[in-house]
Design a protein around this motif. Sequence first.
Motif, PDB file in Angstrom:
ATOM      1  N   PRO A 137      -0.981  -9.133 -19.006  1.00 53.85           N
ATOM      2  CA  PRO A 137       0.025  -8.909 -17.969  1.00 53.85           C
ATOM      3  C   PRO A 137      -0.615  -8.838 -16.587  1.00 53.85           C
ATOM      4  O   PRO A 137      -1.756  -8.401 -16.437  1.00 53.85           O
ATOM      5  CB  PRO A 137       0.633  -7.559 -18.358  1.00 53.85           C
ATOM      6  N   SER A 138       0.127  -9.296 -15.598  1.00 57.64           N
ATOM      7  CA  SER A 138      -0.341  -9.154 -14.216  1.00 57.64           C
ATOM      8  C   SER A 138       0.869  -8.886 -13.335  1.00 57.64           C
ATOM      9  O   SER A 138       1.988  -9.264 -13.658  1.00 57.64           O
ATOM     10  CB  SER A 138      -1.086 -10.410 -13.745  1.00 57.64           C
ATOM     11  N   ALA A 139       0.630  -8.211 -12.235  1.00 59.14           N
ATOM     12  CA  ALA A 139       1.706  -7.862 -11.302  1.00 59.14           C
ATOM     13  C   ALA A 139       1.106  -7.731  -9.919  1.00 59.14           C
ATOM     14  O   ALA A 139      -0.084  -7.460  -9.758  1.00 59.14           O
ATOM     15  CB  ALA A 139       2.362  -6.554 -11.724  1.00 59.14           C
ATOM     16  N   SER A 140       1.950  -7.926  -8.927  1.00 60.12           N
ATOM     17  CA  SER A 140       1.500  -7.697  -7.549  1.00 60.12           C
ATOM     18  C   SER A 140       2.698  -7.263  -6.717  1.00 60.12           C
ATOM     19  O   SER A 140       3.846  -7.521  -7.065  1.00 60.12           O
ATOM     20  CB  SER A 140       0.840  -8.945  -6.959  1.00 60.12           C
ATOM     21  N   ASN A 141       2.399  -6.590  -5.627  1.00 60.86           N
ATOM     22  CA  ASN A 141       3.422  -6.153  -4.699  1.00 60.86           C
ATOM     23  C   ASN A 141       2.708  -5.797  -3.405  1.00 60.86           C
ATOM     24  O   ASN A 141       1.509  -5.546  -3.397  1.00 60.86           O
ATOM     25  CB  ASN A 141       4.202  -4.949  -5.242  1.00 60.86           C
ATOM     26  N   GLY A 142       3.445  -5.770  -2.338  1.00 58.49           N
ATOM     27  CA  GLY A 142       2.819  -5.430  -1.069  1.00 58.49           C
ATOM     28  C   GLY A 142       3.848  -5.328   0.033  1.00 58.49           C
ATOM     29  O   GLY A 142       5.025  -5.623  -0.167  1.00 58.49           O
ATOM     30  N   GLY A 143       3.387  -4.915   1.166  1.00 57.03           N
ATOM     31  CA  GLY A 143       4.268  -4.807   2.314  1.00 57.03           C
ATOM     32  C   GLY A 143       3.546  -4.276   3.530  1.00 57.03           C
ATOM     33  O   GLY A 143       2.409  -3.781   3.438  1.00 57.03           O
ATOM     34  N   SER A 144       4.182  -4.415   4.661  1.00 58.06           N
ATOM     35  CA  SER A 144       3.643  -3.922   5.929  1.00 58.06           C
ATOM     36  C   SER A 144       4.341  -2.628   6.298  1.00 58.06           C
ATOM     37  O   SER A 144       5.567  -2.533   6.185  1.00 58.06           O
ATOM     38  CB  SER A 144       3.838  -4.967   7.029  1.00 58.06           C
ATOM     39  N   LEU A 145       3.554  -1.655   6.712  1.00 60.58           N
ATOM     40  CA  LEU A 145       4.100  -0.330   7.039  1.00 60.58           C
ATOM     41  C   LEU A 145       3.687   0.078   8.450  1.00 60.58           C
ATOM     42  O   LEU A 145       2.529  -0.133   8.846  1.00 60.58           O
ATOM     43  CB  LEU A 145       3.552   0.712   6.066  1.00 60.58           C
ATOM     44  N   LEU A 146       4.617   0.673   9.177  1.00 54.67           N
ATOM     45  CA  LEU A 146       4.282   1.266  10.460  1.00 54.67           C
ATOM     46  C   LEU A 146       3.756   2.666  10.187  1.00 54.67           C
ATOM     47  O   LEU A 146       4.485   3.523   9.690  1.00 54.67           O
ATOM     48  CB  LEU A 146       5.499   1.331  11.378  1.00 54.67           C
ATOM     49  N   LEU A 147       2.482   2.876  10.477  1.00 56.82           N
ATOM     50  CA  LEU A 147       1.847   4.175  10.223  1.00 56.82           C
ATOM     51  C   LEU A 147       1.505   4.840  11.543  1.00 56.82           C
ATOM     52  O   LEU A 147       1.099   4.177  12.505  1.00 56.82           O
ATOM     53  CB  LEU A 147       0.574   4.003   9.408  1.00 56.82           C
ATOM     54  N   ASP A 148       1.638   6.146  11.568  1.00 55.16           N
ATOM     55  CA  ASP A 148       1.126   6.938  12.678  1.00 55.16           C
ATOM     56  C   ASP A 148      -0.326   7.270  12.393  1.00 55.16           C
ATOM     57  O   ASP A 148      -0.763   7.237  11.240  1.00 55.16           O
ATOM     58  CB  ASP A 148       1.945   8.224  12.838  1.00 55.16           C
ATOM     59  N   ALA A 149      -1.069   7.648  13.420  1.00 54.15           N
ATOM     60  CA  ALA A 149      -2.445   8.093  13.223  1.00 54.15           C
ATOM     61  C   ALA A 149      -2.429   9.253  12.248  1.00 54.15           C
ATOM     62  O   ALA A 149      -1.561  10.137  12.316  1.00 54.15           O
ATOM     63  CB  ALA A 149      -3.070   8.510  14.543  1.00 54.15           C
ATOM     64  N   GLN A 150      -3.324   9.232  11.292  1.00 53.18           N
ATOM     65  CA  GLN A 150      -3.511  10.245  10.261  1.00 53.18           C
ATOM     66  C   GLN A 150      -2.557  10.113   9.069  1.00 53.18           C
ATOM     67  O   GLN A 150      -2.594  10.930   8.162  1.00 53.18           O
ATOM     68  CB  GLN A 150      -3.486  11.671  10.817  1.00 53.18           C
ATOM     69  N   ASP A 151      -1.641   9.122   9.071  1.00 52.63           N
ATOM     70  CA  ASP A 151      -0.836   8.847   7.864  1.00 52.63           C
ATOM     71  C   ASP A 151      -1.767   8.321   6.799  1.00 52.63           C
ATOM     72  O   ASP A 151      -2.750   7.660   7.077  1.00 52.63           O
ATOM     73  CB  ASP A 151       0.248   7.804   8.143  1.00 52.63           C
TER      74      ASP A 151
END
Length: 151
Positions: A137-151
Motif C-alpha cells: 500500500p502507498s498513500a500521499s497527501n499534502g497542502g500549504s499552510l499559513l503558519l505564524d512564527a513558532q507554529d
Amino acid sequence: FCFKKQQKHVNHSVLSLTLSIFSEQARKLDTEIDQLKLQSEGIVQVAFSASLVEHVGGTYTGPFNTETTLIFKRVVTNIGNAYNPYTGIFTAPVRGVYNFELTLHGHGDNSYPTAARLFMNKELIFTAWEHQTTLSPSASNGGSLLLDAQD
C-alpha cells in the motif's frame, strides 16, 4: 659560485585539481554571501526533507496503538534548522506559507493500515491513509499552510 638555471616542471593535473577546489570553495562562499544578504533583508529560507528510514530496506515503523510523533531518522535537507531531528517537530521561524507533503509506503499481507497524520499545534490538518492486505500500500497527501512564527 656556480649559478644554474632550474627547470620547473608543472604538473597540470595538480593545477587542475587545485583550481577545481578553489572554484568549489568560491561557489560555497557565494552561496553563504547570498544567504547572509537574504537574512540581513529579513528574508529567511526554510526547507526540510526527511525520511523515516535511513536506507532502502530499512526497518519498519509501528504499528502504534496511540498517536505517536514520528521522528525522521534521515534528514536530507534542513535549511534554516526549523526541523528538530530529536523531537520530530517542525517549528516555523517566521510567519509564512509552508508546504507539507507526506508520502507513505507500507507492506501488505497484514491487517495494519499504512497511515500518517500532520498536526499543527495539536490540530489535525490532514491524513495520508491506505489499507490493503496484499501487495504494497502507498498513500500521499499534502497542502500549504499559513503558519505564524513558532507554529
